[in-house]
Design a protein around this motif. Structure first.
Motif, mmCIF file in Angstrom:
data_model
loop_
_atom_site.group_PDB
_atom_site.id
_atom_site.type_symbol
_atom_site.label_atom_id
_atom_site.label_comp_id
_atom_site.label_asym_id
_atom_site.label_seq_id
_atom_site.Cartn_x
_atom_site.Cartn_y
_atom_site.Cartn_z
ATOM 1 N N LEU A 1 91.597 -1.487 -108.624
ATOM 2 C CA LEU A 1 93.011 -1.791 -108.442
ATOM 3 C C LEU A 1 93.125 -2.519 -107.115
ATOM 4 C CD1 LEU A 1 95.987 -1.677 -109.210
ATOM 5 C CD2 LEU A 1 96.110 0.617 -108.216
ATOM 6 N N LYS A 2 93.389 -3.814 -107.195
ATOM 7 C CA LYS A 2 93.438 -4.651 -105.991
ATOM 8 C C LYS A 2 94.899 -4.821 -105.585
ATOM 9 C CE LYS A 2 93.062 -8.725 -103.639
ATOM 10 N NZ LYS A 2 94.214 -9.397 -103.063
ATOM 11 N N LEU A 3 95.255 -4.261 -104.431
ATOM 12 C CA LEU A 3 96.643 -4.323 -103.974
ATOM 13 C C LEU A 3 96.874 -5.578 -103.129
ATOM 14 C CD1 LEU A 3 97.308 -0.605 -102.932
ATOM 15 C CD2 LEU A 3 97.933 -1.738 -105.080
ATOM 16 N N GLY A 4 97.796 -6.420 -103.572
ATOM 17 C CA GLY A 4 98.202 -7.581 -102.779
ATOM 18 C C GLY A 4 99.380 -7.218 -101.894
ATOM 19 N N MET A 5 100.128 -6.201 -102.312
ATOM 20 C CA MET A 5 101.222 -5.683 -101.474
ATOM 21 C C MET A 5 100.855 -4.244 -101.113
ATOM 22 S SD MET A 5 105.349 -5.856 -101.790
ATOM 23 C CE MET A 5 105.820 -4.638 -103.000
ATOM 24 N N VAL A 6 100.680 -4.002 -99.820
ATOM 25 C CA VAL A 6 100.219 -2.674 -99.400
ATOM 26 C C VAL A 6 101.377 -1.743 -99.018
ATOM 27 C CG1 VAL A 6 97.867 -3.249 -98.761
ATOM 28 C CG2 VAL A 6 99.699 -3.597 -97.105
ATOM 29 N N TRP A 7 102.594 -2.283 -98.931
ATOM 30 C CA TRP A 7 103.774 -1.430 -98.794
ATOM 31 C C TRP A 7 104.988 -2.146 -99.357
ATOM 32 C CZ3 TRP A 7 103.950 3.494 -98.468
ATOM 33 C CH2 TRP A 7 105.206 4.112 -98.330
ATOM 34 N N PRO A 8 105.845 -1.481 -100.138
ATOM 35 C CA PRO A 8 105.579 -0.170 -100.733
ATOM 36 C C PRO A 8 104.528 -0.278 -101.829
ATOM 37 C CG PRO A 8 107.667 -1.036 -101.537
ATOM 38 C CD PRO A 8 107.173 -2.008 -100.529
ATOM 39 N N MET A 9 103.941 0.865 -102.189
ATOM 40 C CA MET A 9 102.866 0.853 -103.191
ATOM 41 C C MET A 9 103.397 1.276 -104.555
ATOM 42 S SD MET A 9 99.455 2.138 -101.189
ATOM 43 C CE MET A 9 100.025 2.685 -99.587
ATOM 44 N N PRO A 10 102.732 0.831 -105.626
ATOM 45 C CA PRO A 10 103.175 1.130 -106.997
ATOM 46 C C PRO A 10 102.686 2.512 -107.459
ATOM 47 C CG PRO A 10 101.284 -0.348 -107.042
ATOM 48 C CD PRO A 10 101.548 -0.053 -105.603
ATOM 49 N N GLU A 11 103.564 3.507 -107.376
ATOM 50 C CA GLU A 11 103.175 4.894 -107.664
ATOM 51 C C GLU A 11 102.603 5.059 -109.075
ATOM 52 O OE1 GLU A 11 106.272 7.840 -107.113
ATOM 53 O OE2 GLU A 11 105.152 9.320 -108.290
ATOM 54 N N LYS A 12 103.342 4.527 -110.064
ATOM 55 C CA LYS A 12 102.946 4.730 -111.460
ATOM 56 C C LYS A 12 101.586 4.059 -111.729
ATOM 57 C CE LYS A 12 105.115 4.137 -116.021
ATOM 58 N NZ LYS A 12 104.905 2.728 -116.459
ATOM 59 N N TYR B 1 98.810 7.634 -98.760
ATOM 60 C CA TYR B 1 99.837 7.554 -99.806
ATOM 61 C C TYR B 1 99.331 8.222 -101.091
ATOM 62 C CZ TYR B 1 103.091 5.662 -103.225
ATOM 63 O OH TYR B 1 104.007 5.548 -104.242
ATOM 64 N N CYS B 2 98.081 7.942 -101.455
ATOM 65 C CA CYS B 2 97.508 8.535 -102.668
ATOM 66 C C CYS B 2 97.463 10.062 -102.546
ATOM 67 C CB CYS B 2 96.110 7.983 -102.928
ATOM 68 S SG CYS B 2 96.100 6.240 -103.374
ATOM 69 N N ARG B 3 97.132 10.542 -101.360
ATOM 70 C CA ARG B 3 97.088 11.999 -101.165
ATOM 71 C C ARG B 3 98.488 12.603 -101.275
ATOM 72 N NH1 ARG B 3 92.007 13.604 -100.200
ATOM 73 N NH2 ARG B 3 90.612 12.214 -99.020
ATOM 74 N N GLU B 4 99.501 11.856 -100.804
ATOM 75 C CA GLU B 4 100.879 12.341 -100.967
ATOM 76 C C GLU B 4 101.233 12.485 -102.442
ATOM 77 O OE1 GLU B 4 103.698 9.846 -98.835
ATOM 78 O OE2 GLU B 4 102.364 9.898 -97.100
ATOM 79 N N LEU B 5 100.618 11.644 -103.267
ATOM 80 C CA LEU B 5 100.861 11.728 -104.715
ATOM 81 C C LEU B 5 100.079 12.886 -105.333
ATOM 82 C CD1 LEU B 5 100.700 7.944 -105.794
ATOM 83 C CD2 LEU B 5 102.703 9.295 -105.133
ATOM 84 N N GLY B 6 99.282 13.558 -104.522
ATOM 85 C CA GLY B 6 98.514 14.704 -105.005
ATOM 86 C C GLY B 6 97.192 14.313 -105.646
ATOM 87 N N LEU B 7 96.779 13.075 -105.440
ATOM 88 C CA LEU B 7 95.529 12.612 -106.052
ATOM 89 C C LEU B 7 94.341 13.039 -105.192
ATOM 90 C CD1 LEU B 7 96.698 8.986 -106.927
ATOM 91 C CD2 LEU B 7 96.598 10.954 -108.467
ATOM 92 N N SER B 8 93.256 13.404 -105.850
ATOM 93 C CA SER B 8 92.043 13.670 -105.078
ATOM 94 C C SER B 8 91.190 12.406 -105.091
ATOM 95 C CB SER B 8 91.287 14.867 -105.653
ATOM 96 O OG SER B 8 90.931 14.597 -106.985
ATOM 97 N N LEU B 9 90.545 12.146 -103.976
ATOM 98 C CA LEU B 9 89.828 10.878 -103.840
ATOM 99 C C LEU B 9 88.809 10.963 -102.715
ATOM 100 C CD1 LEU B 9 91.104 9.382 -101.062
ATOM 101 C CD2 LEU B 9 93.080 9.291 -102.547
ATOM 102 N N VAL B 10 87.945 9.954 -102.639
ATOM 103 C CA VAL B 10 87.115 9.773 -101.448
ATOM 104 C C VAL B 10 87.591 8.518 -100.740
ATOM 105 C CG1 VAL B 10 85.082 10.983 -102.328
ATOM 106 C CG2 VAL B 10 85.311 8.532 -102.740
#
Lengths: 190, 580
Positions: B253-264, B289-298
């Protein structure tokens, strides 16, 4: 084609930006995807500088990492030694034999290593070393070292001379064109 | 037309094609070339402002008047401009405003490596982040559309590797936007509490709308991969390193806009892969931001917040083998940047060193005064801090410090934010000695004009601020001008001003030795019969002077005949080159 990597290394102020511009232009005209990464700002003030040129079918990263360079083009001998770890195991170094003392050597805090060309060769690297400063002066200006080096590099590229000359025409100011053509030929034929 | 183009030049091209009409910036590596390149288009009014805050406010005025406008700066410049930034978020724009900010991970030419993305979130502004020159051009144009569509300034975030890399772009024609006229609108543009209170909910709603736009925007691109064991969210130059290493193996997932981010979009992406990985330089901004969404990640547990990433850094963490090359079994001496041969700062720093002064420094080439053998600078913080910190230092220690402590600041840095510190010295009366290193140019960033040089960004004659008159008008009765090539004069003036019982300004004036109009003397030569090898000439750290076989040697290709080393030689061994 797999991406090829050329590093241009030297001392800030030696003209590596023009060399990378020329190379980028040449390679783009051959239809390659090209990325060139430069250094601006404080490091330019007499520091060790490096420019990366990458070309191939599709180039992603703008930088070259250790063990990746097909070519290291060096304006100065100590810089060739410094950046040696970036060379691929079968890579080629094209270097000027010019030696410029860095400040720790000038102040006596360090010594400029001796016999660097032989020591680099002993690691298995292929080294093409020539006195580019003398050749540039012969061409008419000590500032033409960059084009002498490009002339030498042209040996390894398999791109016709007239294409190199067209890239030089597109890169250097018109009033220095003849001087740079001489510098290119002197580097190529040395 | 296809062209190999520097990232910053691509931004300039994008500004041009988008019909941008006004640009005001302050130079700062790695952002400078955006404005320099834009100044080559006659259709755009371009200027160097005294600082980033002034630049941003200038651009705000131009937007208010109905013209698309841009200001560019480095990451720390955005700190200076943060005041207007946060409230411009409330006012929104009339014509589009794009703010270019360039981060410097790895600190190639900066005093810190702060992550500008936090500003987007804190000021509630959209931020686009290109990953190469083609995107830099495209995103600069898109930024103006977003700015006008959502009534917001838009941040365009560059980094050293995007700003200072050339890659291929396709250019097109300049298209002027529909005309916008200035309209009086007190409720929108006068940010007093009663109005700002009504604007704040509009700002919050705008962020929600932008987040919805981000869900379907094609600049937030899903790239499919064969192996869903791993999925990578990335942006900017980190995206290039990931592609270099992984190709099409893992979904990205390549983000061209880093704020705000697309939650869905992020949630769906995370659900489609076994392990989510965020690859980003500097702080864990996307990660947080991903952690705020409750996602686990490295993320930052693998990729450090310090320095730049590279393909090797990514390959190592993903367990992909990599050849690390061969090094010499030999000590390779460092080659740090140094003041150039003939640099006018050298003589002044030698004088400060000899007088054992405590030197509070500032931002510019002269920060190299901290390097051995001169080692004559003990503090560098940010633009203008030398002057204000000197006042504080002297207030804290009084006479004990006043007689041996100085501030050194360049002409451009003084105009940027040294003047206000000088006002504090004049107003609150510390017995401080401020040295302005006037080399008649902004040196470090590559010779930009400034309000003291008398020329504008195009090199045409412009207003010229008289430093002596300015300092006198601020209440300094003692304003001295000295030539830094004249060591005896420097020493005399410094001693007198440190001893004086009132605040003073010393202007050390000589143009940068690299300026094209500066005429140099022939290189010096060494009379080896007179030279005793005492190394006095080595105390100034000039790259043109060295000792070989016990005698001084001058490198004629570097020496510009400034004569500073000559003044140190008690034996008359250094002289002008005699004709053979």
């Amino acid at each position: 084609m797999e991406t090829k990597n050329v590093m241009i290394v030297g001392v800030g102020g030696q003209g590596s930006l023009l060399a990378s511009k020329l190379l980028g232009r040449l390679l783009m005209d051959q239809g390659y995807d090209v990325k060139v990464s430069e250094v601006h700002g404080m490091s330019q003030r007499g520091g060790s500088v490096v420019t990366y040129v990458r070309y191939g079918d599709r180039v992603y990263s703008p930088v070259i990492d250790k063990g990746e360079a097909d070519f290291i083009v060096s304006f100065e001998l100590l810089e060739a030694a410094r950046w040696l770890p970036y060379l691929k195991r079968d890579g080629q170094i094209v270097t000027s034999t010019q030696q410029i003392d860095p400040m720790p050597v000038i102040t006596g805090a360090a010594e400029y290593p001796e016999d660097l060309v032989e020591k680099i060769r002993a690691t298995g690297a292929r080294v093409d070393a020539l006195d580019c400063l003398a050749l540039a002066e012969k061409a008419g200006s000590s500032k033409a070292v960059n084009i002498v080096l490009m002339g030498r590099l042209s040996h390894y590229f398999g791109i016709d001379d007239d294409k190199w000359l067209r890239a030089i025409e597109a890169t250097v100011p018109a009033k220095f064109l003849e001087l740079n053509k001489r510098a290119f030929a002197l580097g190529r034929d040395a | 037309m296809r062209q190999l183009t520097l990232g910053n030049a691509a931004v300039a091209r994008g500004l041009y094609e988008a019909g941008c009409s006004v640009i005001s910036s302050y130079p700062g590596t790695p952002s400078t070339e955006i404005t320099e390149e834009a100044a080559k288009y006659d259709e755009i009014y371009c200027e160097w402002a005294p600082n980033e805050k002034v630049a941003m406010e200038t651009v705000f005025g131009a937007s208010l008047a109905g013209k698309r406008s841009f200001c560019g700066m480095k990451h720390v410049g955005l700190n200076v401009a943060a005041d207007p930034l946060f409230t411009m978020s409330y006012t929104g724009v009339n014509a589009g405003i794009v703010i270019g900010v360039a981060d410097d991970a790895g600190m190639h030419s900066s005093q810190n490596e702060q992550d500008s993305r936090h500003y987007a979130r804190a000021a509630k502004l959209p931020m686009l982040e290109p990953s190469d020159s083609a995107e830099a051009l495209h995103f600069a144009k898109l930024a103006f559309d977003l700015s006008e569509r959502f009534d917001t300034p838009v941040l365009l975030k560059m980094c050293t590797r995007v700003a200072h890399s050339q890659s291929i772009v396709e250019t097109s024609q300049r298209v002027m936007p529909a005309e916008r006229r200035y309209e009086k609108n007190i409720a929108k543009y006068v940010m007093m509490p009663g109005n700002a209170i009504r604007r704040h909910p509009i700002v919050e709603e705008r962020v929600r709308k932008l987040a919805l736009w981000a869900e379907t925007a094609d600049i937030n691109r899903l790239e499919p991969g064969e192996d869903h064991k791993l999925g990578i969210i990335t942006s900017s130059t980190s995206y290039q390193y990931v592609k270099e290493v992984c190709g099409d193996k893992y979904p990205i997932l390549k983000l061209g806009m880093v704020w705000p981010m697309p939650e869905k979009k992020i949630r769906e992406f995370a659900a489609s892969v076994s392990l989510l990985c965020v690859v980003e330089e500097l702080d864990g901004f996307i990660e947080a931001y991903c952690r705020e969404l409750g996602l686990s990640l490295v993320g930052k547990d693998y990729f450090p917040p310090e320095g730049e990433l590279s393909q090797t850094a990514v390959a190592e963490k993903l367990g992909i083998p990599h050849d690390s090359g061969v090094s010499l079994d030999e000590i390779i001496p460092n080659r740090p940047p140094v003041m150039c041969a003939g640099c006018p700062h050298r003589g002044l720093f030698y004088t400060l060193s000899r007088n054992k002064c405590t030197v509070l420094g500032d931002i510019g080439c002269y920060t190299l005064g901290a390097v051995a053998p001169l080692a004559a600078m003990e503090m560098t913080l940010c633009m203008g801090a030398s002057v204000s910190a000197l006042h504080g230092f002297n207030k804290a220690l009084g006479a004990e410090a006043e007689g041996r402590t100085v501030a050194v600041i360049g002409d451009s840095t003084f105009m940027h934010s040294g003047m206000t510190g000088l006002a504090n010295i004049a107003y609150n009366q510390s017995n401080s000695t401020v040295i302005i290193l006037d080399n008649s140019i902004t040196g470090m960033t590559g010779h930009q004009q400034n309000p003291t040089t008398g020329y504008n960004i195009k090199g045409d004659p412009a207003g010229k601020i008289d430093l002596e008159a300015l300092c006198r008008a601020m209440g300094f009765d003692r304003v001295r001008v000295v030539d830094p090539y004249d060591l005896a004069a420097c020493d005399k003036v410094l001693k007198e001003e440190l001893a004086a019982p009132e605040p003073s300004v010393i202007i050390s004036r000589r143009p940068c030795a690299l300026l094209k109009y500066v005429k140099h003397k022939p290189p010096l030569s060494v009379d080896s019969e007179k030279c005793v090898g005492c190394k006095s000439c080595m105390h100034i750290g000039c790259p043109a002077v060295s000792i070989k076989d016990g005698k001084a040697r001058v490198d004629a290709t570097l020496c510009v005949g400034c004569g500073v080393c000559q003044q140190l030689c008690k034996f008359g061994a250094l002289g002008e080159n005699k004709e053979e």
